[in-house]
Motif scaffolding. Structure first.
Motif, mmCIF file in Angstrom:
data_model
loop_
_atom_site.group_PDB
_atom_site.id
_atom_site.type_symbol
_atom_site.label_atom_id
_atom_site.label_comp_id
_atom_site.label_asym_id
_atom_site.label_seq_id
_atom_site.Cartn_x
_atom_site.Cartn_y
_atom_site.Cartn_z
ATOM 1 N N SER A 1 0.838 -1.208 0.000
ATOM 2 C CA SER A 1 0.000 0.000 0.000
ATOM 3 C C SER A 1 0.866 1.248 0.000
ATOM 4 C CB SER A 1 -0.919 0.015 1.219
ATOM 5 O OG SER A 1 -1.844 -1.025 1.165
ATOM 6 N N LYS A 2 1.921 1.234 0.810
ATOM 7 C CA LYS A 2 2.823 2.390 0.879
ATOM 8 C C LYS A 2 3.516 2.607 -0.465
ATOM 9 C CE LYS A 2 4.907 5.695 3.060
ATOM 10 N NZ LYS A 2 4.199 6.884 3.487
ATOM 11 N N ILE A 3 3.937 1.518 -1.098
ATOM 12 C CA ILE A 3 4.573 1.618 -2.421
ATOM 13 C C ILE A 3 3.605 2.225 -3.427
ATOM 14 C CG2 ILE A 3 5.405 0.233 -4.376
ATOM 15 C CD1 ILE A 3 6.740 -1.613 -2.268
ATOM 16 N N ALA A 4 2.348 1.772 -3.392
ATOM 17 C CA ALA A 4 1.344 2.320 -4.311
ATOM 18 C C ALA A 4 1.131 3.814 -4.055
ATOM 19 C CB ALA A 4 0.022 1.561 -4.163
ATOM 20 N N GLU A 5 1.084 4.205 -2.783
ATOM 21 C CA GLU A 5 0.932 5.630 -2.447
ATOM 22 C C GLU A 5 2.116 6.438 -2.970
ATOM 23 O OE1 GLU A 5 0.394 6.300 1.761
ATOM 24 O OE2 GLU A 5 -1.113 4.716 1.892
ATOM 25 N N LEU A 6 3.325 5.916 -2.763
ATOM 26 C CA LEU A 6 4.523 6.623 -3.215
ATOM 27 C C LEU A 6 4.594 6.698 -4.737
ATOM 28 C CD1 LEU A 6 7.121 5.225 -0.660
ATOM 29 C CD2 LEU A 6 6.179 7.538 -0.739
ATOM 30 N N GLN A 7 4.155 5.642 -5.412
ATOM 31 C CA GLN A 7 4.131 5.673 -6.872
ATOM 32 C C GLN A 7 3.138 6.720 -7.373
ATOM 33 O OE1 GLN A 7 3.362 1.499 -7.630
ATOM 34 N NE2 GLN A 7 5.492 1.139 -8.219
ATOM 35 N N GLN A 8 1.983 6.821 -6.715
ATOM 36 C CA GLN A 8 0.998 7.836 -7.076
ATOM 37 C C GLN A 8 1.574 9.225 -6.841
ATOM 38 O OE1 GLN A 8 -1.947 7.599 -8.566
ATOM 39 N NE2 GLN A 8 -2.268 9.786 -8.467
ATOM 40 N N GLU A 9 2.237 9.404 -5.702
ATOM 41 C CA GLU A 9 2.850 10.685 -5.379
ATOM 42 C C GLU A 9 3.938 11.039 -6.396
ATOM 43 O OE1 GLU A 9 5.373 12.470 -1.637
ATOM 44 O OE2 GLU A 9 3.719 11.099 -1.175
ATOM 45 N N MET A 10 4.699 10.025 -6.811
ATOM 46 C CA MET A 10 5.754 10.258 -7.800
ATOM 47 C C MET A 10 5.144 10.686 -9.142
ATOM 48 S SD MET A 10 8.878 7.754 -9.012
ATOM 49 C CE MET A 10 7.855 6.590 -9.902
ATOM 50 N N GLU A 11 4.045 10.061 -9.546
ATOM 51 C CA GLU A 11 3.378 10.450 -10.790
ATOM 52 C C GLU A 11 2.873 11.889 -10.709
ATOM 53 O OE1 GLU A 11 3.117 9.074 -13.831
ATOM 54 O OE2 GLU A 11 4.529 7.615 -13.018
ATOM 55 N N GLU A 12 2.300 12.250 -9.565
ATOM 56 C CA GLU A 12 1.826 13.620 -9.372
ATOM 57 C C GLU A 12 2.991 14.603 -9.447
ATOM 58 O OE1 GLU A 12 -0.305 13.549 -5.654
ATOM 59 O OE2 GLU A 12 -1.917 12.312 -6.478
ATOM 60 N N MET A 13 4.131 14.232 -8.849
ATOM 61 C CA MET A 13 5.319 15.095 -8.885
ATOM 62 C C MET A 13 5.842 15.226 -10.322
ATOM 63 S SD MET A 13 5.808 16.238 -5.960
ATOM 64 C CE MET A 13 6.983 16.309 -4.669
ATOM 65 N N LYS A 14 5.817 14.134 -11.072
ATOM 66 C CA LYS A 14 6.261 14.187 -12.472
ATOM 67 C C LYS A 14 5.381 15.153 -13.265
ATOM 68 C CE LYS A 14 8.302 9.589 -13.033
ATOM 69 N NZ LYS A 14 8.159 8.270 -13.699
ATOM 70 N N GLN A 15 4.065 15.103 -13.026
ATOM 71 C CA GLN A 15 3.151 16.008 -13.715
ATOM 72 C C GLN A 15 3.423 17.450 -13.305
ATOM 73 O OE1 GLN A 15 1.028 15.257 -16.207
ATOM 74 N NE2 GLN A 15 1.891 13.207 -16.066
ATOM 75 N N LYS A 16 3.692 17.659 -12.023
ATOM 76 C CA LYS A 16 3.987 19.008 -11.531
ATOM 77 C C LYS A 16 5.270 19.534 -12.159
ATOM 78 C CE LYS A 16 4.218 21.650 -7.252
ATOM 79 N NZ LYS A 16 4.136 21.600 -5.786
ATOM 80 N N VAL A 17 6.301 18.684 -12.242
ATOM 81 C CA VAL A 17 7.564 19.083 -12.875
ATOM 82 C C VAL A 17 7.326 19.430 -14.343
ATOM 83 C CG1 VAL A 17 9.809 18.187 -13.650
ATOM 84 C CG2 VAL A 17 9.082 17.851 -11.287
#
Length: 136
Positions: free
Chosen positions: A65-81
């Motif tokens: 679950s934590k990995i999935a949350e971090l992957q989602q957060e990473m995707e959001e950060m990629k979009q923000k970048v």
């Protein structure tokens, strides 16, 4: 215990007790649901092992679950970048355009300044000429 244990056939493994004489007599275990009537899948776990496995499975699920949350957060950060890079490029273009406009404005001001200096020189020279003529 409350949790269901599944054998490798993905069937509920029944809780059994060792009935044969020996050091494990009376110890409880989970075994294949098809034993002894059919060919078993070989599943066997002591009751105390299931507790450990259950805890490990729960920890693994939490980590997943934590990995999935971090992957989602990473995707959001990629979009923000990506958005910030686009904004940066737009601002760089605007700064470039402002630089050109500023240069043009400076040239215009310089030209206007030269015109003003010429006009002032002409006015002062006429005034001086007029003064010289009046003094005669």
């Amino acid at each position: 215990m409350g949790q269901q244990v599944l054998c490798y056939h993905n069937q509920i493994a029944p809780l059994r007790t060792v009935k044969y004489d020996g050091p494990t007599k009376g110890k409880r275990f989970y075994g294949c649901s098809y034993w002894p009537e059919h060919r078993t899948c070989g599943f066997f776990k002591w009751v105390d092992e299931i507790d450990e496995v259950g805890e490990l499975q729960m920890l693994l699920q939490q980590k997943d679950s934590k990995i999935a949350e971090l992957q989602q957060e990473m995707e959001e950060m990629k979009q923000k970048v990506k958005r910030l890079k686009a904004k940066k490029e737009k601002l760089q273009d605007e700064v470039g355009e402002m630089g050109v406009a500023t240069t043009e404005t400076l040239f215009e001001m310089k030209e206007n300044s030269t015109d003003k200096k010429l006009m002032l020189t002409l006015v002062f020279s006429w005034a001086f000429f007029t003064l010289v003529l009046l003094m005669k």
